[in-house]
Motif scaffolding. Structure first.
Motif, PDB file in Angstrom:
ATOM      1  N   SER A 162       1.115  -1.328  -0.111  1.00  0.00           N
ATOM      2  CA  SER A 162      -0.003   0.391   0.013  1.00  0.00           C
ATOM      3  C   SER A 162       0.730   1.214  -0.007  1.00  0.00           C
ATOM      4  O   SER A 162       2.219   0.685   0.606  1.00  0.00           O
ATOM      5  CB  SER A 162      -0.983   0.382   1.197  1.00  0.00           C
ATOM      6  OG  SER A 162      -0.068   0.433   2.169  1.00  0.00           O
ATOM      7  N   ARG A 192       0.914   4.000   2.299  1.00  0.00           N
ATOM      8  CA  ARG A 192       2.010   3.567   3.912  1.00  0.00           C
ATOM      9  C   ARG A 192       3.158   3.002   3.809  1.00  0.00           C
ATOM     10  O   ARG A 192       3.791   2.619   4.368  1.00  0.00           O
ATOM     11  CB  ARG A 192       0.262   3.697   4.437  1.00  0.00           C
ATOM     12  CG  ARG A 192       0.739   3.614   5.908  1.00  0.00           C
ATOM     13  CD  ARG A 192      -0.043   3.380   7.197  1.00  0.00           C
ATOM     14  NE  ARG A 192      -0.827   1.730   7.087  1.00  0.00           N
ATOM     15  CZ  ARG A 192      -2.044   1.502   7.647  1.00  0.00           C
ATOM     16  NH1 ARG A 192      -3.015   3.071   7.173  1.00  0.00           N
ATOM     17  NH2 ARG A 192      -2.691   0.567   7.187  1.00  0.00           N
ATOM     18  N   GLU A 193       2.689   1.205   3.052  1.00  0.00           N
ATOM     19  CA  GLU A 193       3.766   0.524   3.513  1.00  0.00           C
ATOM     20  C   GLU A 193       5.008   1.319   2.300  1.00  0.00           C
ATOM     21  O   GLU A 193       6.660   1.437   3.357  1.00  0.00           O
ATOM     22  CB  GLU A 193       3.763  -0.609   2.858  1.00  0.00           C
ATOM     23  CG  GLU A 193       2.322  -0.823   4.417  1.00  0.00           C
ATOM     24  CD  GLU A 193       1.741  -2.474   3.439  1.00  0.00           C
ATOM     25  OE1 GLU A 193       1.192  -3.345   4.666  1.00  0.00           O
ATOM     26  OE2 GLU A 193       1.224  -2.658   2.748  1.00  0.00           O
ATOM     27  N   ASN A 207       2.439   0.774  11.061  1.00  0.00           N
ATOM     28  CA  ASN A 207       0.805   1.541  11.869  1.00  0.00           C
ATOM     29  C   ASN A 207       0.168   2.721  11.546  1.00  0.00           C
ATOM     30  O   ASN A 207      -1.019   2.658  12.449  1.00  0.00           O
ATOM     31  CB  ASN A 207       1.142   0.260  13.077  1.00  0.00           C
ATOM     32  CG  ASN A 207       2.136  -0.810  12.737  1.00  0.00           C
ATOM     33  OD1 ASN A 207       1.539  -1.595  12.047  1.00  0.00           O
ATOM     34  ND2 ASN A 207       2.552  -1.479  13.736  1.00  0.00           N
ATOM     35  N   ARG A 208       0.339   3.431  11.706  1.00  0.00           N
ATOM     36  CA  ARG A 208       0.166   4.783  11.271  1.00  0.00           C
ATOM     37  C   ARG A 208      -0.443   5.860  10.152  1.00  0.00           C
ATOM     38  O   ARG A 208       0.284   5.180   9.426  1.00  0.00           O
ATOM     39  CB  ARG A 208       1.376   5.836  12.193  1.00  0.00           C
ATOM     40  CG  ARG A 208       0.713   7.388  12.204  1.00  0.00           C
ATOM     41  CD  ARG A 208      -0.333   7.552  13.204  1.00  0.00           C
ATOM     42  NE  ARG A 208       0.039   7.217  14.512  1.00  0.00           N
ATOM     43  CZ  ARG A 208      -0.371   7.585  15.913  1.00  0.00           C
ATOM     44  NH1 ARG A 208      -1.374   9.277  14.871  1.00  0.00           N
ATOM     45  NH2 ARG A 208       0.717   7.649  16.575  1.00  0.00           N
ATOM     46  N   ASN A 209      -1.411   5.420  10.427  1.00  0.00           N
ATOM     47  CA  ASN A 209      -1.999   6.242   9.019  1.00  0.00           C
ATOM     48  C   ASN A 209      -1.249   7.885   8.373  1.00  0.00           C
ATOM     49  O   ASN A 209      -1.903   8.862   8.986  1.00  0.00           O
ATOM     50  CB  ASN A 209      -3.250   6.279   9.054  1.00  0.00           C
ATOM     51  CG  ASN A 209      -4.227   6.434   7.707  1.00  0.00           C
ATOM     52  OD1 ASN A 209      -2.833   6.813   6.144  1.00  0.00           O
ATOM     53  ND2 ASN A 209      -5.441   6.487   7.462  1.00  0.00           N
ATOM     54  N   SER A 228      -0.430  11.862   7.674  1.00  0.00           N
ATOM     55  CA  SER A 228      -1.459  12.863   6.878  1.00  0.00           C
ATOM     56  C   SER A 228      -0.215  12.861   6.074  1.00  0.00           C
ATOM     57  O   SER A 228       1.207  13.108   5.961  1.00  0.00           O
ATOM     58  CB  SER A 228      -1.993  13.896   7.655  1.00  0.00           C
ATOM     59  OG  SER A 228      -0.476  14.760   8.537  1.00  0.00           O
TER      60      SER A 228
END
Length: 86
Positions: free
Chosen positions: A9, A11-12, A50-52, A54
């Motif tokens: 993803s 994020r990853e 682990n954190r979305n 911004s």
């Protein structure tokens, strides 16, 4: 759990690339957190995916580590660096 061939993803990708960029610069998480004016635990959660995070904090972190944001969201850039070092 992700399947082996499933792409990462965004994020990853950001998490992996931020950690690699920080380590290439021999910077501790604490130093990155101080430069970004964020907590070390927040930086740790971001680097583990682990954190979305911004877009504003992505920008702050990229500036703090000295790497353009576009490079930190590129899924292939740091893979190329890994392949060069082998």
């Amino acid at each position: 759990m992700k399947k082996p061939n499933q792409p990462l993803s965004a994020r990853e990708v950001f998490a992996r690339n931020l950690r690699r960029a920080r380590r290439l610069k021999e910077m501790a998480q604490e130093e990155l957190a101080l430069r970004a004016n964020l907590s070390r635990s927040y930086v740790s959660e971001v680097e583990r995916g682990n954190r979305n995070v911004s877009i504003d904090n992505m920008s702050v972190l990229s500036q703090a580590v000295g790497v353009p944001l576009r490079d930190l969201v590129d899924p292939e850039l740091f893979d190329l660096l890994d392949n060069l070092s082998e």
